[in-house]
Design a protein around this motif. Sequence first.
Motif, PDB file in Angstrom:
ATOM      1  N   LEU A  58      34.571  41.028  33.902  1.00 29.72           N
ATOM      2  CA  LEU A  58      35.364  39.991  34.567  1.00 29.72           C
ATOM      3  C   LEU A  58      34.497  38.790  34.969  1.00 29.72           C
ATOM      4  CD1 LEU A  58      37.601  42.417  36.607  1.00 29.72           C
ATOM      5  CD2 LEU A  58      38.412  40.829  34.854  1.00 29.72           C
ATOM      6  N   ILE A  59      33.257  39.043  35.386  1.00 31.47           N
ATOM      7  CA  ILE A  59      32.341  37.946  35.708  1.00 31.47           C
ATOM      8  C   ILE A  59      32.079  37.116  34.452  1.00 31.47           C
ATOM      9  CG2 ILE A  59      29.937  37.412  36.310  1.00 31.47           C
ATOM     10  CD1 ILE A  59      30.140  39.741  38.384  1.00 31.47           C
ATOM     11  N   ASN A  60      31.884  37.800  33.314  1.00 35.60           N
ATOM     12  CA  ASN A  60      31.692  37.087  32.042  1.00 35.60           C
ATOM     13  C   ASN A  60      32.917  36.267  31.657  1.00 35.60           C
ATOM     14  OD1 ASN A  60      29.082  38.018  31.711  1.00 35.60           O
ATOM     15  ND2 ASN A  60      29.706  39.784  30.489  1.00 35.60           N
ATOM     16  N   ALA A  61      34.096  36.681  32.147  1.00 33.58           N
ATOM     17  CA  ALA A  61      35.337  35.953  31.864  1.00 33.58           C
ATOM     18  C   ALA A  61      35.584  34.837  32.879  1.00 33.58           C
ATOM     19  CB  ALA A  61      36.517  36.922  31.850  1.00 33.58           C
ATOM     20  N   GLY A  62      34.654  34.682  33.858  1.00 32.25           N
ATOM     21  CA  GLY A  62      34.785  33.570  34.802  1.00 32.25           C
ATOM     22  C   GLY A  62      35.208  33.944  36.211  1.00 32.25           C
ATOM     23  N   PHE A  63      35.384  35.208  36.498  1.00 33.00           N
ATOM     24  CA  PHE A  63      35.782  35.633  37.844  1.00 33.00           C
ATOM     25  C   PHE A  63      34.570  35.667  38.764  1.00 33.00           C
ATOM     26  CE2 PHE A  63      39.409  36.994  35.486  1.00 33.00           C
ATOM     27  CZ  PHE A  63      40.466  37.004  36.384  1.00 33.00           C
ATOM     28  N   SER A  64      34.802  35.404  40.040  1.00 29.78           N
ATOM     29  CA  SER A  64      33.757  35.590  41.050  1.00 29.78           C
ATOM     30  C   SER A  64      34.310  36.551  42.103  1.00 29.78           C
ATOM     31  CB  SER A  64      33.354  34.261  41.682  1.00 29.78           C
ATOM     32  OG  SER A  64      34.471  33.652  42.284  1.00 29.78           O
ATOM     33  N   PHE A  65      33.412  37.254  42.755  1.00 31.85           N
ATOM     34  CA  PHE A  65      33.813  38.286  43.708  1.00 31.85           C
ATOM     35  C   PHE A  65      33.198  38.016  45.072  1.00 31.85           C
ATOM     36  CE2 PHE A  65      34.418  40.053  39.539  1.00 31.85           C
ATOM     37  CZ  PHE A  65      35.619  40.741  39.654  1.00 31.85           C
ATOM     38  N   HIS A  66      33.935  38.404  46.118  1.00 34.07           N
ATOM     39  CA  HIS A  66      33.503  38.187  47.495  1.00 34.07           C
ATOM     40  C   HIS A  66      33.108  39.482  48.184  1.00 34.07           C
ATOM     41  CE1 HIS A  66      35.000  34.157  46.897  1.00 34.07           C
ATOM     42  NE2 HIS A  66      36.150  34.664  46.503  1.00 34.07           N
ATOM     43  N   SER A  67      33.314  40.602  47.518  1.00 35.98           N
ATOM     44  CA  SER A  67      32.980  41.893  48.117  1.00 35.98           C
ATOM     45  C   SER A  67      32.339  42.774  47.055  1.00 35.98           C
ATOM     46  CB  SER A  67      34.240  42.573  48.668  1.00 35.98           C
ATOM     47  OG  SER A  67      35.032  43.067  47.603  1.00 35.98           O
ATOM     48  N   LYS A  68      31.954  43.945  47.448  1.00 32.52           N
ATOM     49  CA  LYS A  68      31.390  44.914  46.509  1.00 32.52           C
ATOM     50  C   LYS A  68      32.370  46.057  46.255  1.00 32.52           C
ATOM     51  CE  LYS A  68      26.714  43.805  47.775  1.00 32.52           C
ATOM     52  NZ  LYS A  68      25.370  44.246  48.026  1.00 32.52           N
ATOM     53  N   SER A  69      33.641  45.818  46.511  1.00 34.38           N
ATOM     54  CA  SER A  69      34.626  46.898  46.462  1.00 34.38           C
ATOM     55  C   SER A  69      35.319  47.012  45.111  1.00 34.38           C
ATOM     56  CB  SER A  69      35.688  46.688  47.549  1.00 34.38           C
ATOM     57  OG  SER A  69      36.591  45.677  47.169  1.00 34.38           O
ATOM     58  N   ASP A  70      35.714  48.226  44.800  1.00 36.40           N
ATOM     59  CA  ASP A  70      36.493  48.454  43.590  1.00 36.40           C
ATOM     60  C   ASP A  70      37.917  47.920  43.748  1.00 36.40           C
ATOM     61  OD1 ASP A  70      37.145  50.475  45.405  1.00 36.40           O
ATOM     62  OD2 ASP A  70      37.041  52.093  43.935  1.00 36.40           O
ATOM     63  N   THR A  71      38.370  47.735  44.974  1.00 35.77           N
ATOM     64  CA  THR A  71      39.713  47.188  45.213  1.00 35.77           C
ATOM     65  C   THR A  71      39.807  45.760  44.694  1.00 35.77           C
ATOM     66  OG1 THR A  71      39.886  48.554  47.206  1.00 35.77           O
ATOM     67  CG2 THR A  71      41.481  46.765  46.965  1.00 35.77           C
ATOM     68  N   GLU A  72      38.791  44.962  44.964  1.00 36.34           N
ATOM     69  CA  GLU A  72      38.791  43.578  44.492  1.00 36.34           C
ATOM     70  C   GLU A  72      38.718  43.524  42.964  1.00 36.34           C
ATOM     71  OE1 GLU A  72      36.632  39.305  45.437  1.00 36.34           O
ATOM     72  OE2 GLU A  72      35.566  41.152  45.945  1.00 36.34           O
ATOM     73  N   VAL A  73      37.957  44.434  42.372  1.00 36.05           N
ATOM     74  CA  VAL A  73      37.868  44.502  40.908  1.00 36.05           C
ATOM     75  C   VAL A  73      39.218  44.916  40.323  1.00 36.05           C
ATOM     76  CG1 VAL A  73      36.781  45.710  38.966  1.00 36.05           C
ATOM     77  CG2 VAL A  73      35.387  44.940  40.902  1.00 36.05           C
ATOM     78  N   LEU A  74      39.899  45.837  40.973  1.00 40.25           N
ATOM     79  CA  LEU A  74      41.223  46.263  40.515  1.00 40.25           C
ATOM     80  C   LEU A  74      42.184  45.072  40.520  1.00 40.25           C
ATOM     81  CD1 LEU A  74      42.894  49.583  41.602  1.00 40.25           C
ATOM     82  CD2 LEU A  74      44.208  47.577  41.076  1.00 40.25           C
ATOM     83  N   MET A  75      42.169  44.302  41.596  1.00 38.99           N
ATOM     84  CA  MET A  75      43.062  43.141  41.680  1.00 38.99           C
ATOM     85  C   MET A  75      42.712  42.101  40.615  1.00 38.99           C
ATOM     86  SD  MET A  75      44.126  40.634  44.840  1.00 38.99           S
ATOM     87  CE  MET A  75      44.284  41.977  45.973  1.00 38.99           C
ATOM     88  N   ALA A  76      41.423  41.826  40.416  1.00 39.78           N
ATOM     89  CA  ALA A  76      41.012  40.865  39.385  1.00 39.78           C
ATOM     90  C   ALA A  76      41.404  41.368  37.993  1.00 39.78           C
ATOM     91  CB  ALA A  76      39.508  40.630  39.466  1.00 39.78           C
ATOM     92  N   SER A  77      41.325  42.673  37.786  1.00 32.14           N
ATOM     93  CA  SER A  77      41.737  43.271  36.508  1.00 32.14           C
ATOM     94  C   SER A  77      43.215  43.011  36.256  1.00 32.14           C
ATOM     95  CB  SER A  77      41.457  44.773  36.500  1.00 32.14           C
ATOM     96  OG  SER A  77      40.084  45.027  36.613  1.00 32.14           O
ATOM     97  N   TYR A  78      44.020  43.132  37.296  1.00 34.26           N
ATOM     98  CA  TYR A  78      45.453  42.847  37.169  1.00 34.26           C
ATOM     99  C   TYR A  78      45.674  41.370  36.821  1.00 34.26           C
ATOM    100  CZ  TYR A  78      50.286  41.944  38.466  1.00 34.26           C
ATOM    101  OH  TYR A  78      51.595  41.525  38.466  1.00 34.26           O
ATOM    102  N   ILE A  79      44.938  40.494  37.450  1.00 34.26           N
ATOM    103  CA  ILE A  79      45.075  39.058  37.165  1.00 34.26           C
ATOM    104  C   ILE A  79      44.716  38.781  35.703  1.00 34.26           C
ATOM    105  CG2 ILE A  79      44.120  36.764  37.665  1.00 34.26           C
ATOM    106  CD1 ILE A  79      43.772  37.793  40.607  1.00 34.26           C
ATOM    107  N   TYR A  80      43.649  39.400  35.224  1.00 23.43           N
ATOM    108  CA  TYR A  80      43.142  39.110  33.884  1.00 23.43           C
ATOM    109  C   TYR A  80      43.920  39.831  32.779  1.00 23.43           C
ATOM    110  CZ  TYR A  80      39.627  38.109  30.295  1.00 23.43           C
ATOM    111  OH  TYR A  80      38.975  37.674  29.165  1.00 23.43           O
ATOM    112  N   TRP A  81      44.152  41.135  32.941  1.00 22.31           N
ATOM    113  CA  TRP A  81      44.790  41.927  31.881  1.00 22.31           C
ATOM    114  C   TRP A  81      46.267  42.231  32.133  1.00 22.31           C
ATOM    115  CZ3 TRP A  81      39.719  44.050  33.242  1.00 22.31           C
ATOM    116  CH2 TRP A  81      38.736  43.721  32.294  1.00 22.31           C
ATOM    117  N   GLY A  82      46.773  41.831  33.275  1.00 24.94           N
ATOM    118  CA  GLY A  82      48.176  42.117  33.581  1.00 24.94           C
ATOM    119  C   GLY A  82      48.416  43.608  33.755  1.00 24.94           C
ATOM    120  N   GLU A  83      49.605  44.028  33.393  1.00 25.91           N
ATOM    121  CA  GLU A  83      49.998  45.428  33.581  1.00 25.91           C
ATOM    122  C   GLU A  83      49.177  46.395  32.734  1.00 25.91           C
ATOM    123  OE1 GLU A  83      54.112  45.151  32.581  1.00 25.91           O
ATOM    124  OE2 GLU A  83      54.481  43.745  34.218  1.00 25.91           O
TER     125      GLU A  83
END
Length: 189
Positions: free
Chosen positions: A28-53
């Motif tokens: 996701l970072i390679n796709a342009g996302f940035s993160f504010h935490s070290k949590s898997d929850t934030e990665v899960l949400m970014a995954s939904y934004i990027y890949w949808g359902e």
Amino acid sequence: QPMRHKGRDLTIIFNGEIYNYLDLKKELINAGFSFHSKSDTEVLMASYIYWGESCVKKFNGMFAFAIYDGKKNNLFFARDRAGEKPLYYIHNSEKFEFASELKGLRKTNDIDLNALNHYLALGNVPGDLCISSGVKKLPPAYAGIYDFENGNFKKWRYWQLPAINNNFSEKYTIEDLADQSWNLLTSSV
């Protein structure tokens, strides 16, 4: 929890752990996302934004989660492949409720006799059946969407075990398999 993404009007609640979240985070970072935490929850949400359902197909872990999408006015939810984390729900013409524990739902104390029958015969309650009447459980490896505008609810299976190779019995006889098993057992002694 819950975690919000204000720019996208998303809110997530998440029970579990995504084991491969660091790999997903790198992608996701390679796709342009940035993160504010070290949590898997934030990665899960970014995954939904990027890949949808289809993001659920990428997750390796034990989880049950729900994401409210304010722009679409719907709720996307999913459960892990093995069903380690439960997700119970009530859906009828009046409401849609969900929780990771039965005690989190407003329900009757009536027992679903069909589910009880399964439990007594099999030692578990299969599929979407639930011991509490009027409550369903999302089966393992399923996802769903509830649309708040029209009350529509749909669920689908996003993953299943690969098909068994039927050519296996043509290649080996029972004697071959027995010999191989015996050799494996005795060679490790």
